[in-house]
Design a protein around this motif. Structure first.
Motif, PDB file in Angstrom:
ATOM      1  N   PRO A 163      -8.826   1.133  -2.136  1.00 51.03           N
ATOM      2  CA  PRO A 163      -8.528   1.865  -3.387  1.00 51.03           C
ATOM      3  C   PRO A 163      -8.286   3.345  -3.172  1.00 51.03           C
ATOM      4  CG  PRO A 163     -10.842   1.153  -3.305  1.00 51.03           C
ATOM      5  CD  PRO A 163     -10.126   0.456  -2.194  1.00 51.03           C
ATOM      6  N   ALA A 164      -8.966   3.947  -2.178  1.00 51.31           N
ATOM      7  CA  ALA A 164      -8.769   5.375  -1.910  1.00 51.31           C
ATOM      8  C   ALA A 164      -7.351   5.647  -1.433  1.00 51.31           C
ATOM      9  CB  ALA A 164      -9.775   5.858  -0.874  1.00 51.31           C
ATOM     10  N   ILE A 165      -6.824   4.755  -0.616  1.00 53.42           N
ATOM     11  CA  ILE A 165      -5.459   4.925  -0.096  1.00 53.42           C
ATOM     12  C   ILE A 165      -4.429   4.596  -1.168  1.00 53.42           C
ATOM     13  CG2 ILE A 165      -3.797   3.999   1.562  1.00 53.42           C
ATOM     14  CD1 ILE A 165      -6.133   3.763   3.562  1.00 53.42           C
ATOM     15  N   LYS A 166      -4.688   3.542  -1.955  1.00 58.11           N
ATOM     16  CA  LYS A 166      -3.733   3.143  -2.989  1.00 58.11           C
ATOM     17  C   LYS A 166      -3.565   4.212  -4.062  1.00 58.11           C
ATOM     18  CE  LYS A 166      -3.728  -1.894  -2.731  1.00 58.11           C
ATOM     19  NZ  LYS A 166      -4.023  -3.170  -3.451  1.00 58.11           N
ATOM     20  N   SER A 167      -4.653   4.915  -4.380  1.00 57.61           N
ATOM     21  CA  SER A 167      -4.586   5.945  -5.431  1.00 57.61           C
ATOM     22  C   SER A 167      -4.296   7.335  -4.872  1.00 57.61           C
ATOM     23  CB  SER A 167      -5.920   5.978  -6.193  1.00 57.61           C
ATOM     24  OG  SER A 167      -6.993   6.326  -5.324  1.00 57.61           O
ATOM     25  N   SER A 168      -3.989   7.398  -3.580  1.00 55.63           N
ATOM     26  CA  SER A 168      -3.828   8.678  -2.909  1.00 55.63           C
ATOM     27  C   SER A 168      -2.556   9.410  -3.348  1.00 55.63           C
ATOM     28  CB  SER A 168      -3.794   8.455  -1.392  1.00 55.63           C
ATOM     29  OG  SER A 168      -3.436   9.642  -0.718  1.00 55.63           O
ATOM     30  N   THR A 169      -2.665  10.725  -3.435  1.00 55.83           N
ATOM     31  CA  THR A 169      -1.486  11.561  -3.676  1.00 55.83           C
ATOM     32  C   THR A 169      -0.941  12.103  -2.352  1.00 55.83           C
ATOM     33  OG1 THR A 169      -2.915  13.493  -4.011  1.00 55.83           O
ATOM     34  CG2 THR A 169      -2.267  12.242  -5.971  1.00 55.83           C
ATOM     35  N   PHE A 170      -1.527  11.628  -1.231  1.00 54.81           N
ATOM     36  CA  PHE A 170      -1.099  12.042   0.098  1.00 54.81           C
ATOM     37  C   PHE A 170      -0.184  10.988   0.719  1.00 54.81           C
ATOM     38  CE2 PHE A 170      -5.055  14.360  -0.491  1.00 54.81           C
ATOM     39  CZ  PHE A 170      -4.820  15.578   0.120  1.00 54.81           C
ATOM     40  N   ASN A 212      12.271  13.645   2.751  1.00 58.74           N
ATOM     41  CA  ASN A 212      12.433  13.242   1.349  1.00 58.74           C
ATOM     42  C   ASN A 212      11.097  12.985   0.671  1.00 58.74           C
ATOM     43  OD1 ASN A 212      15.264  13.297   1.562  1.00 58.74           O
ATOM     44  ND2 ASN A 212      15.304  11.213   2.390  1.00 58.74           N
ATOM     45  N   ASP A 213      10.033  12.905   1.458  1.00 61.08           N
ATOM     46  CA  ASP A 213       8.707  12.661   0.906  1.00 61.08           C
ATOM     47  C   ASP A 213       7.974  14.003   0.808  1.00 61.08           C
ATOM     48  OD1 ASP A 213       6.116  11.847   0.262  1.00 61.08           O
ATOM     49  OD2 ASP A 213       6.310   9.984   1.399  1.00 61.08           O
ATOM     50  N   ALA A 214       7.757  14.479  -0.405  1.00 61.17           N
ATOM     51  CA  ALA A 214       7.164  15.803  -0.612  1.00 61.17           C
ATOM     52  C   ALA A 214       5.639  15.781  -0.581  1.00 61.17           C
ATOM     53  CB  ALA A 214       7.637  16.374  -1.944  1.00 61.17           C
ATOM     54  N   ARG A 215       5.055  14.596  -0.483  1.00 63.06           N
ATOM     55  CA  ARG A 215       3.591  14.519  -0.479  1.00 63.06           C
ATOM     56  C   ARG A 215       3.015  15.131   0.803  1.00 63.06           C
ATOM     57  NH1 ARG A 215       2.411   8.345  -0.819  1.00 63.06           N
ATOM     58  NH2 ARG A 215       4.176   8.419   0.641  1.00 63.06           N
ATOM     59  N   PRO A 216       1.875  15.823   0.707  1.00 64.56           N
ATOM     60  CA  PRO A 216       1.244  16.356   1.917  1.00 64.56           C
ATOM     61  C   PRO A 216       0.704  15.221   2.787  1.00 64.56           C
ATOM     62  CG  PRO A 216      -0.192  16.645   0.024  1.00 64.56           C
ATOM     63  CD  PRO A 216       1.120  16.151  -0.516  1.00 64.56           C
ATOM     64  N   LEU A 217       0.649  15.481   4.069  1.00 64.00           N
ATOM     65  CA  LEU A 217       0.169  14.475   5.006  1.00 64.00           C
ATOM     66  C   LEU A 217      -1.351  14.435   5.047  1.00 64.00           C
ATOM     67  CD1 LEU A 217       2.563  14.990   8.057  1.00 64.00           C
ATOM     68  CD2 LEU A 217       2.460  12.985   6.581  1.00 64.00           C
ATOM     69  N   ARG A 218      -1.877  13.236   5.268  1.00 62.33           N
ATOM     70  CA  ARG A 218      -3.312  13.062   5.479  1.00 62.33           C
ATOM     71  C   ARG A 218      -3.486  12.090   6.652  1.00 62.33           C
ATOM     72  NH1 ARG A 218      -7.377  11.107   0.717  1.00 62.33           N
ATOM     73  NH2 ARG A 218      -6.099   9.218   0.850  1.00 62.33           N
TER      74      ARG A 218
END
Length: 200
Positions: free
Chosen positions: A74-81, A104-110
């Motif tokens: 769930p932590a990964i599925k709801s991630s904004t990263f 093309n992916d503006a999300r920050p990396l984790r």
């Protein structure tokens, strides 16, 4: 009546005995790529572990201790990263595709990192399918380890700190940023070896 042995005084920051405190080696780094460190319980108190210096030095690092983490999915599925697993190339690792950074992916990396022996981290990977579904990032295989106080099963394998620093350097396109922390790790190795020699 026998007196109980007194516990050795320890540092409140690194939690090491005062004689082996490593706080002077802390090298503060504001990492852009956030680290999620999944640490095997046997590694969390290991005196030769490299992760403690990493945890104390990086601004953005979260540590999870255990072997199996049901809350990962769930932590990964709801991630904004944009979540990526740091893991070496291995045909038996059951990981998905290799990571390719898309502009093309503006999300920050984790970056998710397994901390433990190679056998233990492989088991942790098998116990957590959510990690197996992540794209995998593998640092440059030509990097040489300075981890002289613990022996890796194979040549070219890095400590957790080294693997993270090299991965962050590549992902953040900054070769100089993490060199001071790697230098501190080298001093950590030298200090440990000197301590072992003086104890003989």
């Amino acid at each position: 009546m026998t007196e109980k042995p007194q516990k050795r005084a320890s540092c409140p920051q690194c939690h090491r005995p005062l004689r082996s405190c490593l706080c002077d080696l802390i090298t503060t780094v504001d990492n852009q790529v956030h680290i999620q460190l999944l640490q095997h319980p046997g590694e969390s108190q290991h005196p030769k572990g490299s992760a403690i210096l990493l945890q104390l030095s990086l601004h953005h690092v979260t540590t999870w201790i255990g072997e199996q983490f049901p809350e990962l999915e769930p932590a990964i599925k709801s991630s904004t990263f944009q979540d990526v697993l740091l893991y070496p190339e291995n045909n038996e690792s059951n990981c998905s595709q290799a990571f390719e950074h898309s502009t093309n992916d503006a999300r920050p990396l984790r970056l998710w990192v397994l901390d433990g022996t190679w056998r233990k981290t492989y088991k942790m990977l098998q116990l957590n399918p959510a990690l197996q579904n992540l794209p995998r990032f593998t640092p440059n295989p030509e990097q040489t380890s300075q981890y002289r106080i613990r022996k890796a099963p194979k040549d070219g394998q890095l400590s957790t700190l080294e693997a993270c620093c090299h991965a962050l350097s590549e992902l953040e396109h900054s070769q100089e940023k993490y060199r001071p922390l790697l230098s501190s790790f080298d001093q950590f190795n030298q200090r440990w070896m000197s301590f072992q020699q003086s104890s003989k």
